[in-house]
Design a protein around this motif. Structure first.
Motif, PDB file in Angstrom:
ATOM      1  N   ASN A   4      56.154  52.712 -23.550  1.00  0.00           N
ATOM      2  CA  ASN A   4      56.005  53.292 -22.221  1.00  0.00           C
ATOM      3  C   ASN A   4      54.673  54.021 -22.133  1.00  0.00           C
ATOM      4  O   ASN A   4      54.270  54.706 -23.074  1.00  0.00           O
ATOM      5  N   ILE A   6      52.511  56.494 -19.346  1.00  0.00           N
ATOM      6  CA  ILE A   6      52.477  57.225 -18.084  1.00  0.00           C
ATOM      7  C   ILE A   6      51.018  57.481 -17.749  1.00  0.00           C
ATOM      8  O   ILE A   6      50.277  58.060 -18.555  1.00  0.00           O
ATOM      9  N   ASP A   7      50.587  57.003 -16.586  1.00  0.00           N
ATOM     10  CA  ASP A   7      49.179  57.122 -16.215  1.00  0.00           C
ATOM     11  C   ASP A   7      48.844  58.528 -15.733  1.00  0.00           C
ATOM     12  O   ASP A   7      49.711  59.410 -15.676  1.00  0.00           O
ATOM     13  N   GLY A  10      50.994  60.010 -13.062  1.00  0.00           N
ATOM     14  CA  GLY A  10      52.413  60.191 -13.348  1.00  0.00           C
ATOM     15  C   GLY A  10      53.253  58.935 -13.208  1.00  0.00           C
ATOM     16  O   GLY A  10      54.472  58.985 -13.357  1.00  0.00           O
ATOM     17  N   LYS A  11      52.625  57.789 -12.938  1.00  0.00           N
ATOM     18  CA  LYS A  11      53.366  56.537 -12.806  1.00  0.00           C
ATOM     19  C   LYS A  11      53.678  55.991 -14.196  1.00  0.00           C
ATOM     20  O   LYS A  11      52.805  55.920 -15.054  1.00  0.00           O
ATOM     21  N   LYS A  12      54.936  55.595 -14.383  1.00  0.00           N
ATOM     22  CA  LYS A  12      55.382  55.099 -15.687  1.00  0.00           C
ATOM     23  C   LYS A  12      55.365  53.573 -15.718  1.00  0.00           C
ATOM     24  O   LYS A  12      55.809  52.920 -14.771  1.00  0.00           O
ATOM     25  N   TYR A  13      54.860  53.038 -16.809  1.00  0.00           N
ATOM     26  CA  TYR A  13      54.809  51.602 -17.037  1.00  0.00           C
ATOM     27  C   TYR A  13      55.545  51.288 -18.336  1.00  0.00           C
ATOM     28  O   TYR A  13      55.358  51.979 -19.339  1.00  0.00           O
ATOM     29  N   GLU A  14      56.337  50.249 -18.327  1.00  0.00           N
ATOM     30  CA  GLU A  14      56.897  49.710 -19.560  1.00  0.00           C
ATOM     31  C   GLU A  14      56.070  48.469 -19.864  1.00  0.00           C
ATOM     32  O   GLU A  14      56.011  47.545 -19.044  1.00  0.00           O
ATOM     33  N   THR A  98      56.822  56.839 -25.736  1.00  0.00           N
ATOM     34  CA  THR A  98      56.105  57.103 -24.508  1.00  0.00           C
ATOM     35  C   THR A  98      54.778  57.791 -24.821  1.00  0.00           C
ATOM     36  O   THR A  98      54.751  58.750 -25.589  1.00  0.00           O
ATOM     37  N   VAL A 100      51.508  59.499 -22.850  1.00  0.00           N
ATOM     38  CA  VAL A 100      51.053  60.032 -21.567  1.00  0.00           C
ATOM     39  C   VAL A 100      49.522  60.099 -21.591  1.00  0.00           C
ATOM     40  O   VAL A 100      48.944  60.774 -22.447  1.00  0.00           O
TER      41      VAL A 100
END
Length: 104
Positions: A4, A6-7, A10-14, A98, A100
């Motif tokens: 994961n 997180i850009d 705050g957008k999360k990408y898998e 994750t 960040v």
């Protein structure tokens, strides 16, 4: 495997990640951030700084002296769990972790 990311907004990408690739490479290939990995993975700019969860950071350990020097001298809002994506090689134990992306 999946990790994961997180850009900076705050957008999360898998995302799919292959063991042996660097985190900087994986994020660059996915086009998640336009100002990511500016030095091309040379451990020279800190644009690929990420924050990690403490439990995950403890597994991979602290950065080496070169990476720490870049974090100390160039990283914006460095934290105790900061690492540079260009210095993190993806391993199978990172499945589900994750990362960040830090401000730059």
């Amino acid at each position: 495997m999946k990790i994961n990311v997180i850009d900076r907004d705050g957008k999360k990408y898998e995302v799919d990640a292959d063991p042996g690739d660097t985190l900087e490479y994986v994020v660059s290939q996915k086009g998640i951030s336009s100002d990511w990995g500016i030095c091309g993975g040379c451990c020279a700019c800190s644009s690929c700084q990420v924050y990690m969860q403490e439990k995950d950071y403890a597994v991979i350990g602290a950065p080496d002296d070169t990476e720490q020097a870049v974090l100390d001298d160039m990283a914006y809002e460095s934290k105790s769990t900061s690492r540079l994506g260009c210095q993190l090689t993806i391993t199978e134990k990172m499945e589900g972790w994750t990362f960040v992306i830090a401000p730059y």
